[in-house]
Motif scaffolding. Structure first.
Motif, mmCIF file in Angstrom:
data_model
loop_
_atom_site.group_PDB
_atom_site.id
_atom_site.type_symbol
_atom_site.label_atom_id
_atom_site.label_comp_id
_atom_site.label_asym_id
_atom_site.label_seq_id
_atom_site.Cartn_x
_atom_site.Cartn_y
_atom_site.Cartn_z
ATOM 1 N N ARG A 20 3.299 9.227 -6.718
ATOM 2 C CA ARG A 20 2.404 8.246 -6.084
ATOM 3 C C ARG A 20 3.054 7.635 -4.857
ATOM 4 O O ARG A 20 2.403 7.443 -3.824
ATOM 5 N N ARG A 21 4.350 7.327 -4.959
ATOM 6 C CA ARG A 21 5.025 6.679 -3.833
ATOM 7 C C ARG A 21 5.158 7.612 -2.630
ATOM 8 O O ARG A 21 5.323 7.158 -1.500
ATOM 9 N N ALA A 22 5.088 8.889 -2.873
ATOM 10 C CA ALA A 22 5.118 9.845 -1.758
ATOM 11 C C ALA A 22 3.831 9.761 -0.935
ATOM 12 O O ALA A 22 3.804 10.154 0.236
ATOM 13 N N VAL A 23 2.772 9.237 -1.547
ATOM 14 C CA VAL A 23 1.476 9.117 -0.874
ATOM 15 C C VAL A 23 1.154 7.674 -0.524
ATOM 16 O O VAL A 23 0.687 7.370 0.579
ATOM 17 N N SER A 24 1.429 6.758 -1.464
ATOM 18 C CA SER A 24 1.025 5.360 -1.311
ATOM 19 C C SER A 24 2.211 4.431 -1.548
ATOM 20 O O SER A 24 3.051 4.697 -2.413
ATOM 21 N N PRO A 25 2.281 3.346 -0.789
ATOM 22 C CA PRO A 25 3.371 2.375 -1.000
ATOM 23 C C PRO A 25 3.158 1.486 -2.213
ATOM 24 O O PRO A 25 3.991 0.622 -2.504
ATOM 25 N N GLY A 26 2.043 1.663 -2.908
ATOM 26 C CA GLY A 26 1.735 0.765 -4.020
ATOM 27 C C GLY A 26 1.056 -0.490 -3.504
ATOM 28 O O GLY A 26 0.750 -0.624 -2.315
ATOM 29 N N MET A 27 0.806 -1.410 -4.402
ATOM 30 C CA MET A 27 0.132 -2.643 -3.999
ATOM 31 C C MET A 27 1.137 -3.582 -3.336
ATOM 32 O O MET A 27 2.188 -3.890 -3.903
ATOM 33 N N GLY A 47 17.018 -5.858 -8.547
ATOM 34 C CA GLY A 47 17.477 -4.953 -7.504
ATOM 35 C C GLY A 47 16.955 -3.533 -7.628
ATOM 36 O O GLY A 47 17.202 -2.708 -6.752
ATOM 37 N N ASN A 48 16.279 -3.220 -8.737
ATOM 38 C CA ASN A 48 15.784 -1.855 -8.956
ATOM 39 C C ASN A 48 14.267 -1.797 -8.811
ATOM 40 O O ASN A 48 13.583 -1.190 -9.615
ATOM 41 N N SER A 49 13.757 -2.452 -7.792
ATOM 42 C CA SER A 49 12.310 -2.584 -7.662
ATOM 43 C C SER A 49 11.717 -1.746 -6.535
ATOM 44 O O SER A 49 10.566 -1.927 -6.177
ATOM 45 N N TYR A 50 12.500 -0.784 -5.998
ATOM 46 C CA TYR A 50 11.988 -0.044 -4.843
ATOM 47 C C TYR A 50 10.813 0.862 -5.207
ATOM 48 O O TYR A 50 10.012 1.213 -4.345
ATOM 49 N N LEU A 51 10.713 1.258 -6.478
ATOM 50 C CA LEU A 51 9.582 2.077 -6.902
ATOM 51 C C LEU A 51 8.442 1.244 -7.469
ATOM 52 O O LEU A 51 7.362 1.758 -7.718
ATOM 53 N N LYS A 52 8.683 -0.020 -7.688
ATOM 54 C CA LYS A 52 7.655 -0.879 -8.268
ATOM 55 C C LYS A 52 6.720 -1.409 -7.187
ATOM 56 O O LYS A 52 7.045 -1.415 -6.003
ATOM 57 N N ASP A 53 5.552 -1.871 -7.638
ATOM 58 C CA ASP A 53 4.627 -2.500 -6.696
ATOM 59 C C ASP A 53 5.199 -3.841 -6.237
ATOM 60 O O ASP A 53 5.775 -4.590 -7.027
ATOM 61 N N ALA A 69 -4.678 7.421 -3.775
ATOM 62 C CA ALA A 69 -3.621 7.759 -4.740
ATOM 63 C C ALA A 69 -4.006 7.389 -6.172
ATOM 64 O O ALA A 69 -3.355 7.818 -7.124
ATOM 65 N N GLY A 70 -5.054 6.586 -6.319
ATOM 66 C CA GLY A 70 -5.490 6.199 -7.659
ATOM 67 C C GLY A 70 -4.521 5.269 -8.362
ATOM 68 O O GLY A 70 -4.408 5.300 -9.590
ATOM 69 N N ASP A 71 -3.825 4.440 -7.594
ATOM 70 C CA ASP A 71 -2.821 3.556 -8.196
ATOM 71 C C ASP A 71 -3.295 2.107 -8.274
ATOM 72 O O ASP A 71 -2.479 1.193 -8.341
ATOM 73 N N TYR A 72 -4.601 1.910 -8.261
ATOM 74 C CA TYR A 72 -5.133 0.551 -8.384
ATOM 75 C C TYR A 72 -6.533 0.618 -8.987
ATOM 76 O O TYR A 72 -7.172 1.685 -9.012
ATOM 77 N N THR A 73 -7.007 -0.507 -9.468
ATOM 78 C CA THR A 73 -8.394 -0.625 -9.954
ATOM 79 C C THR A 73 -8.992 -1.896 -9.387
ATOM 80 O O THR A 73 -8.298 -2.906 -9.223
ATOM 81 N N VAL A 74 -10.264 -1.836 -9.063
ATOM 82 C CA VAL A 74 -11.015 -3.003 -8.590
ATOM 83 C C VAL A 74 -12.098 -3.293 -9.625
ATOM 84 O O VAL A 74 -12.951 -2.440 -9.880
ATOM 85 N N THR A 75 -12.040 -4.457 -10.223
ATOM 86 C CA THR A 75 -12.983 -4.811 -11.283
ATOM 87 C C THR A 75 -13.823 -6.005 -10.846
ATOM 88 O O THR A 75 -13.294 -6.998 -10.341
ATOM 89 N N VAL A 76 -15.136 -5.878 -11.067
ATOM 90 C CA VAL A 76 -16.072 -6.956 -10.740
ATOM 91 C C VAL A 76 -16.709 -7.435 -12.046
ATOM 92 O O VAL A 76 -17.539 -6.723 -12.627
ATOM 93 N N PRO A 77 -16.322 -8.594 -12.553
ATOM 94 C CA PRO A 77 -16.909 -9.084 -13.806
ATOM 95 C C PRO A 77 -18.429 -9.159 -13.786
ATOM 96 O O PRO A 77 -19.070 -8.893 -14.797
ATOM 97 N N ALA A 78 -19.019 -9.511 -12.628
ATOM 98 C CA ALA A 78 -20.486 -9.574 -12.549
ATOM 99 C C ALA A 78 -21.090 -8.199 -12.797
ATOM 100 O O ALA A 78 -22.124 -8.058 -13.462
ATOM 101 N N GLY A 79 -20.445 -7.156 -12.270
ATOM 102 C CA GLY A 79 -20.917 -5.795 -12.503
ATOM 103 C C GLY A 79 -20.751 -5.383 -13.956
ATOM 104 O O GLY A 79 -21.611 -4.721 -14.533
ATOM 105 N N LEU A 80 -19.603 -5.784 -14.550
ATOM 106 C CA LEU A 80 -19.388 -5.501 -15.968
ATOM 107 C C LEU A 80 -20.453 -6.167 -16.814
ATOM 108 O O LEU A 80 -20.942 -5.588 -17.796
#
Length: 419
Positions: free
Chosen positions: A82-89, A232-238, A271-282
């Motif tokens: 994923r990190r090869a495509v997207s920097p994450g959030m 210090g080991n957060s380079y792969l984390k969002d 990259a599919g590394d996030y979700t957007v949720t709308v409670p009103a839609g749910l």
């Protein structure tokens, strides 16, 4: 009123006497009504309980909110891909959303950590530490039972302060007032400035959105968490793992979420590394699903009631045949056709009324058994009972009319001669 009672009471007495003469047959006739009414009551109790539980979860998310969550990778290899495509959030996502989306009222990024050690020590599960901005209180509609929420100045200066959930406060500091005391998260002491009101229910998941129980949280300013707890080991984390947004009144949150999703898709390159949720839609989706489920269950229960109604008609036709001579004698001594109709219609309605009462008891019991066995929430309402009982009485009237009319049409002379 008195004359009406004088006319009806004899029919009720005669009807009860007739039903008691054939107890087994009467009970077997009632079974269709009992199961039908019970099914209606239990079905409505289950759907009402599920709807109430879902509404409570949606309320926790906030109907006017939009929630963006970083999607965790299954393993390190997937994370590296994923990190090869997207920097994450990142905060870049947050700024892009704020600059290019209209109708937003309040917003805050979120960063969370699971502490490795907590002081005072507790045997209970350690609380989750989350870092947010002060707007988080309004977005989540938080209520405080002690103290206050942290402010913009404390966030700007990364002040070592925190707000505790009710369970966290009790586990760490007991039942005494907590404001002004300190808790140690990893190697950092945080001063307690407030305590959140207790929230019913624990951690849960709604459509992929994890709802953290506020009871076991430590909430600190975002900058405090970023600067004092980042490892210090957060380079792969969002950089951040969530964003909470609230739209302005009158703004369509579903359309706003579509704009946000387009912005993030461009930055993250799908990259599919996030979700957007709308409670009103749910909420709309769950209501549609609940309505479909309710219609299906009503159809099934309706079939049971239809079978019960056919049973009533069948037994009443048999009763008319058995009591042909009695009908002829009554007609011969002056009974009118309306009296005969009322007599047999009363019996049919009494079967459905008694069956309806027993069905309500059966339905309420069934709902409680389901709730205990499956862990579902069930809500038996007066409306559900009234609807089920009203339908059962209506079935009795509908399917009792034909046998009653047939009885009234019998020729008195032929009826007396009937053997």
């Amino acid at each position: 009123m008195t004359s009406f009672l004088q006319a009806v009471l004899p029919e009720i007495y005669m009807g009860l006497s007739s039903l008691l003469v054939h107890k087994l047959r009467t009970m077997l006739t009632m079974l269709g009504m009992i199961f039908g009414v019970g099914a209606v009551v239990a079905m409505l109790a289950i759907t009402a309980g599920v709807e109430k539980e879902m509404l409570s979860y949606i309320d926790l998310l906030g109907v006017n909110n939009i929630i963006i969550e970083a999607k965790e990778a299954v393993d390190r290899n997937e994370l590296q891909q994923r990190r090869a495509v997207s920097p994450g959030m990142t905060f870049r996502d947050y700024r892009a959303i704020m600059e290019n989306t209209q109708g937003l009222e309040k917003a805050t990024p979120r960063k969370r950590f699971k502490p490795l050690k907590v002081l005072p020590k507790t045997a209970a599960e350690p609380p989750m530490l989350i870092g947010v901005e002060p707007d988080y209180r309004d977005i989540q509609s938080l209520k405080l039972v002690e103290g206050r929420f942290f402010n913009d100045d404390e966030n700007a200066t990364a002040a070592p302060v925190c707000v505790l959930g009710e369970t966290t406060k009790v586990n760490l500091l007991g039942y005494e007032p907590a404001v002004g005391k300190y808790v140690k998260i990893n190697d950092t002491w945080l001063q307690v400035v407030g305590v959140m009101a207790s929230q019913s229910g624990g951690d849960t998941d709604v459509e992929g959105v994890e709802i953290l129980s506020r009871n076991n949280l430590v909430v600190s300013p975002l900058r405090t968490v970023m600067f004092r707890f980042e490892d210090g080991n957060s380079y792969l984390k969002d950089e951040i793992d969530g964003i909470y947004l609230r739209v302005k009144p009158g703004t369509n949150s579903i359309e706003t979420a579509a704009v946000i999703n387009a912005i993030l898709a461009a930055v993250h390159k799908d990259a599919g590394d996030y979700t957007v949720t709308v409670p009103a839609g749910l909420l709309e989706q769950k209501k549609r699903t609940s309505d479909i489920f309710k219609i299906v269950m009503i159809c099934i229960a309706g079939i049971s009631l239809l079978v019960g109604g056919i049973g009533i008609m069948n037994i009443m036709l048999a009763t008319v045949l058995e009591r042909t001579r009695e009908i002829g004698i009554r007609r011969a001594i002056g009974a009118r056709q309306s009296d005969i109709v009322r007599q047999f219609l009363t019996e049919a309605v009494m079967i459905s009324i008694i069956g309806g009462f027993l069905g309500i008891v059966f339905g309420v019991t069934l709902a409680q058994i389901i709730a205990a066995a499956a862990g579902w929430s069930t809500v038996v309402t007066f409306t559900s009972i009234a609807v089920a009982f009203g339908v059962s009485v209506g079935i009795g009237l509908l399917f009792g009319i034909y046998p009653a009319v047939q009885a009234a049409k019998l020729d008195p002379i032929e009826a007396i001669r009937y053997e």
